[in-house]
Design a protein around this motif. Structure first.
Motif, short mmCIF file in Angstrom:
data_model
loop_
_atom_site.label_atom_id
_atom_site.label_comp_id
_atom_site.label_asym_id
_atom_site.label_seq_id
_atom_site.Cartn_x
_atom_site.Cartn_y
_atom_site.Cartn_z
N THR A 1 0.87 -1.24 0.12
CA THR A 1 0.14 -0.11 0.10
C THR A 1 0.85 1.07 0.03
OG1 THR A 1 -0.19 0.29 2.37
CG2 THR A 1 -1.67 -1.35 1.31
N ASN A 2 0.08 2.45 0.07
CA ASN A 2 0.78 3.58 -0.18
C ASN A 2 0.93 4.26 1.20
OD1 ASN A 2 1.20 3.69 -2.98
ND2 ASN A 2 -0.61 4.42 -3.36
N HIS A 3 0.62 3.61 2.25
CA HIS A 3 0.49 4.19 3.50
C HIS A 3 1.75 4.77 3.81
CE1 HIS A 3 -3.76 3.49 3.83
NE2 HIS A 3 -3.69 2.28 3.79
N SER A 4 2.84 4.26 3.64
CA SER A 4 4.13 4.82 4.06
C SER A 4 4.62 5.97 3.26
CB SER A 4 5.05 3.57 4.09
OG SER A 4 5.22 2.89 2.82
N LYS A 5 4.17 6.20 2.37
CA LYS A 5 4.63 7.15 1.36
C LYS A 5 3.95 8.37 1.74
CE LYS A 5 5.82 4.22 -2.26
NZ LYS A 5 5.51 3.78 -3.71
N LYS A 6 4.76 9.58 2.35
CA LYS A 6 4.45 10.61 2.89
C LYS A 6 4.11 11.86 2.08
CE LYS A 6 6.38 9.10 7.29
NZ LYS A 6 7.24 8.10 6.75
N VAL B 1 6.05 6.23 -10.14
CA VAL B 1 4.74 6.35 -9.14
C VAL B 1 3.55 6.71 -9.91
CG1 VAL B 1 6.45 7.32 -7.45
CG2 VAL B 1 5.35 8.95 -8.84
N PRO B 2 2.40 6.43 -9.46
CA PRO B 2 1.11 6.76 -10.13
C PRO B 2 0.96 8.05 -10.30
CG PRO B 2 0.42 5.36 -8.16
CD PRO B 2 2.15 5.88 -7.90
N ARG C 1 -6.37 11.13 -5.07
CA ARG C 1 -6.41 9.98 -5.82
C ARG C 1 -5.42 8.89 -5.11
NH1 ARG C 1 -8.31 10.49 -11.18
NH2 ARG C 1 -8.06 8.31 -11.27
N SER C 2 -4.37 9.20 -4.64
CA SER C 2 -3.52 8.20 -4.18
C SER C 2 -4.16 7.55 -3.08
CB SER C 2 -2.06 8.81 -3.76
OG SER C 2 -1.92 9.77 -3.01
N GLN C 3 -4.87 8.20 -2.28
CA GLN C 3 -5.62 7.71 -1.24
C GLN C 3 -6.85 6.80 -1.31
OE1 GLN C 3 -6.36 11.09 1.33
NE2 GLN C 3 -4.37 11.23 2.09
N GLU C 4 -7.37 7.28 -2.60
CA GLU C 4 -8.25 6.25 -3.18
C GLU C 4 -7.63 4.94 -3.60
OE1 GLU C 4 -9.84 8.14 -6.70
OE2 GLU C 4 -11.48 9.38 -5.50
N GLY C 5 -6.45 5.24 -4.33
CA GLY C 5 -5.72 3.76 -4.64
C GLY C 5 -5.46 3.03 -3.57
N ALA C 6 -4.77 3.59 -2.47
CA ALA C 6 -4.41 2.90 -1.50
C ALA C 6 -5.72 2.42 -0.76
CB ALA C 6 -3.80 4.05 -0.14
N ARG D 1 -8.17 1.21 -2.29
CA ARG D 1 -8.49 0.03 -3.11
C ARG D 1 -7.73 -1.11 -2.90
NH1 ARG D 1 -10.31 3.42 -6.92
NH2 ARG D 1 -8.38 3.49 -7.78
N GLU D 2 -6.24 -0.75 -2.76
CA GLU D 2 -5.55 -1.91 -2.61
C GLU D 2 -5.57 -2.55 -1.36
OE1 GLU D 2 -1.27 -0.35 -3.42
OE2 GLU D 2 -1.97 0.24 -5.13
N SER D 3 -5.89 -1.96 -0.20
CA SER D 3 -6.03 -2.57 0.99
C SER D 3 -7.26 -3.19 1.46
CB SER D 3 -5.63 -1.69 2.13
OG SER D 3 -6.77 -0.43 2.20
N ALA D 4 -8.33 -2.95 0.50
CA ALA D 4 -9.49 -3.50 0.67
C ALA D 4 -9.65 -5.29 0.39
CB ALA D 4 -10.41 -3.22 -0.48
N PRO D 5 -10.24 -5.97 1.20
CA PRO D 5 -10.20 -7.48 1.15
C PRO D 5 -10.48 -7.79 -0.36
CG PRO D 5 -11.96 -6.71 2.47
CD PRO D 5 -11.12 -5.50 2.03
#
Ligand SMILES: [Zn+2]
Length: 331
Positions: free
Chosen positions: A2-7, A110-111, A318-323, A325-329
């Motif tokens: 996920t993108n969570h670590s990217k600040k 990067v996206p 947009r990157s939060q939306e992507g993150a 989606r990626e972290s969704a089960p």
């Protein structure tokens, strides 16, 4: 992954004369910024390369590693195809059906996301300006032209071709003699833009109207407003007419979207209180009063760096939306 670590995110405001690029943290705080000349006449390849080097410059100046960057957002004049990240055509840039995001993704890994000026400004206003915490925001820019964008139910709104809120070309008076560059008569841009205001003044002067404005060779919104404050009847007529029309456009937007906030930016809006009072009064006359009374019709909360802050906001949203989606089960 996920993108969570990217600040951090990077925002690029691509205009006909300059490219402004900034790297910011997740609160929109700008860490480094650079501005390059677009050099539109050099062609699409060179402009694209300048966008890439502007990103390299802010990265290097900030000392932040590329691995910390979640996304790149680009705001550009439309019409464009946000899904493909491509500019379709636009008068002041050389791009014709050209993907802006592909070369950025290839170079930086990067996206990257593209959206038009109006949408990007609306997202910036929603995240960092007058729209903080609200669900429904309309943004209008009134300058040389008139544009807009919307965030509805807490999400950027695009419409089916990603060009929603082309407010400038909404017709207000089809019988008007005033023609817009788009070919339409009596649309918002033909009646309310800075270009329209100065045309009205020049036309009246050419017809021999008595006015203090006749001492200027070129009359801009600034001179018209100065003359208005001095009590010049022509300046008063030009401004009050355009504000009444802008209020009708605002009324139509209130009736269509029932927003919490309508934020108005752009050079012409810097006239301030007199304009906002007139626009509110006209909106009340042309929409249900209880709706108009509930919506905050206010000047933009982003005084500077509007374009680049909008591009930063686009990258964040947009990157939060992507993150998410990626972290969704996965199903
Ligand atoms: Zn038009």
């Amino acid at each position: 992954m996920t993108n969570h670590s990217k600040k951090y995110v990077i925002g690029i405001d691509l205009g006909g004369t300059k490219i402004s690029t900034a790297i910011a943290d997740s609160t929109g705080h700008i860490i480094e910024k650079t501005t390059l000349a677009t050099g539109a006449k050099d062609g699409e390849f060179h402009v694209m390369n300048r966008m890439i080097s502007s990103v390299e410059q802010v990265l290097e100046a900030s000392g932040l590693p590329l691995q910390e960057v979640a996304a790149i957002g680009v705001g550009a004049p439309g019409p464009l195809d946000a899904d493909r990240g491509a500019i379709i055509t636009t008068p002041n840039l050389p791009f014709r059906n050209y993907s802006i995001t592909e070369p950025l993704v290839q170079r930086f890994g990067v996206p990257a996301f593209l959206d038009n000026d109006g949408n990007v400004a609306a997202i910036g206003e929603w995240l960092f300006g007058q729209g903080k915490g609200c669900q429904n925001l309309i943004y209008l820019t009134v300058s040389t032209g008139v544009g807009g964008g919307a965030v509805l139910s807490g999400r950027p709104f695009h419409g089916s071709t990603s060009n929603a809120l082309e407010v400038g070309h909404m017709t207000l008076d089809p019988s008007s003699p005033h023609r817009c560059n788009c070919g339409n008569y009596g649309d918002v841009e033909a009646l309310c833009s800075g270009t329209a205001l100065s045309k009205r003044a020049m036309e009246a002067i050419a017809q021999g109207r008595e006015t203090s404005l006749s001492k200027h060779r070129q009359v801009t919104t600034y001179e018209i407003y100065e003359a208005y404050k001095e009590g010049d009847p022509l300046a008063r007529e030009i401004l009050t007419t355009s504000w009444r029309y802008l209020g009708i456009a605002v009324a139509n937007l209130i009736l269509t979207f029932d927003p919490d906030v309508i934020a108005i930016g752009g050079g012409v809006s810097r006239i301030g209180d007199a304009m906002f009072e007139a626009v509110r009064a006209s909106a009340r006359a042309h929409a249900f009063e209880f709706m108009v009374d509930r919506v905050r019709i206010v000047p933009t909360g982003l005084a500077q760096d509007t374009g680049v802050l909008g591009a930063i906001a686009l990258a964040l949203v947009r990157s939060q939306e992507g993150a998410l989606r990626e972290s969704a089960p996965k199903e």
